[in-house]
Design an enzyme around this catalytic site. Sequence first.
Site, PDB file in Angstrom:
ATOM      1  N   GLN A  11       0.820  -1.217   0.000  1.00 21.80           N
ATOM      2  CA  GLN A  11       0.000   0.000   0.000  1.00 21.80           C
ATOM      3  C   GLN A  11       0.854   1.267   0.000  1.00 21.80           C
ATOM      4  OE1 GLN A  11      -3.989  -0.101   2.130  1.00 21.80           O
ATOM      5  NE2 GLN A  11      -2.807  -1.415   3.477  1.00 21.80           N
ATOM      6  N   ILE A  37      13.983  -9.279   0.971  1.00 19.95           N
ATOM      7  CA  ILE A  37      14.814  -8.614   1.980  1.00 19.95           C
ATOM      8  C   ILE A  37      15.317  -9.567   3.062  1.00 19.95           C
ATOM      9  CG2 ILE A  37      13.734  -6.370   1.575  1.00 19.95           C
ATOM     10  CD1 ILE A  37      12.241  -6.755   4.269  1.00 19.95           C
ATOM     11  N   TYR A  61       5.620  -8.309   6.481  1.00 19.67           N
ATOM     12  CA  TYR A  61       4.636  -9.388   6.607  1.00 19.67           C
ATOM     13  C   TYR A  61       3.523  -8.807   7.459  1.00 19.67           C
ATOM     14  CZ  TYR A  61       2.624 -13.981   7.746  1.00 19.67           C
ATOM     15  OH  TYR A  61       1.776 -15.051   7.888  1.00 19.67           O
ATOM     16  N   THR A 101       4.666  -0.386  13.373  1.00 17.26           N
ATOM     17  CA  THR A 101       3.230  -0.505  13.625  1.00 17.26           C
ATOM     18  C   THR A 101       2.824  -0.180  15.059  1.00 17.26           C
ATOM     19  OG1 THR A 101       1.401  -2.135  13.634  1.00 17.26           O
ATOM     20  CG2 THR A 101       3.589  -2.954  14.105  1.00 17.26           C
ATOM     21  N   TYR A 125       2.815 -11.012  15.002  1.00 23.15           N
ATOM     22  CA  TYR A 125       3.024  -9.891  14.086  1.00 23.15           C
ATOM     23  C   TYR A 125       3.700  -8.720  14.811  1.00 23.15           C
ATOM     24  CZ  TYR A 125       1.946  -5.623  11.509  1.00 23.15           C
ATOM     25  OH  TYR A 125       2.043  -4.400  10.887  1.00 23.15           O
TER      26      TYR A 125
END
Length: 292
Positions: A11, A37, A61, A101, A125
């Site tokens: 995005q 990467i 991810y 994040t 995550y």
Amino acid sequence: MKIVVTGANGQVGYCLQQQLREQDFDFVALTRSELDISDTNAVNTCIAELKPDVIINAAAYTAVDKAEQEPELAYAINRDGPANLARAAKTVGAAILHISTDYVFGGDASGSYREEDEAAPQGIYGQSKLAGEHAVIATNDKHIILRTAWVFGEHGNNFVKTMLRLGSSRESLGIVADQEGGPTYAGDIATTLIQIVKHYASGNPTIWGIYHYSGAPHISWFGFAQKIFSAAEKTKLYNKAIPQLNAIGTADYPTPAKRPANSKLDCSKIEKNFGIKPSNWGAALENIARYS
């Protein structure tokens, strides 16, 4: 000023390509198929050949629930990948801008999270993203870690697109109302990253470190869904009635990974140091048709 963008199909990567091209930057945008990467040798070879001044890492991810079943892959991309890029950047004297994040926080704070607040991610995550932050910080002094939240845009999968898709086929939707955060337009994240690059390129003193950047005002997923459908209704995006939205609790919608109840980020530091204001997600929804 030569820039390398990784995660070019994501995005933010998509928006970065558009804006860098419009502004005549010298840049190379790489998709995962062009540069994995997590492959140390591939990263070293690529960066040694391109010799960028700045690497913007938009690769990640991001499958929050799937990460619970694929921790090795999540860590390879979210921890090892940023470590490889930061190390390669340092070798050629480049700075690295890395996207992180809100999920690095536990979500139990009473107010908005500041950069120095303790991180306590609840799932794989968030844990893998926090590990990536630590790797970048330990490897390259010239780093900006940009924590953001609830990203949406024209390209890729996101909450706005999901709502519009589900709303076109269902009469009612249950939306979580006890999680709050700041929806953030991907195009604004790209603009922010480019503004930081320009600041650095101009020779102004750059205060490296962690920064928060997300949208304002803060809102719940339920409230955000209401705004999405309100925008859709104004533009007559649907030929049918807007679905009824029902507020539900997190407990009513169990998921493999736990989400923070509070994803609110305090963005005062980035405004103070770079003059960057929070993302105006309401304005980004005005042309709602572009997300359908």
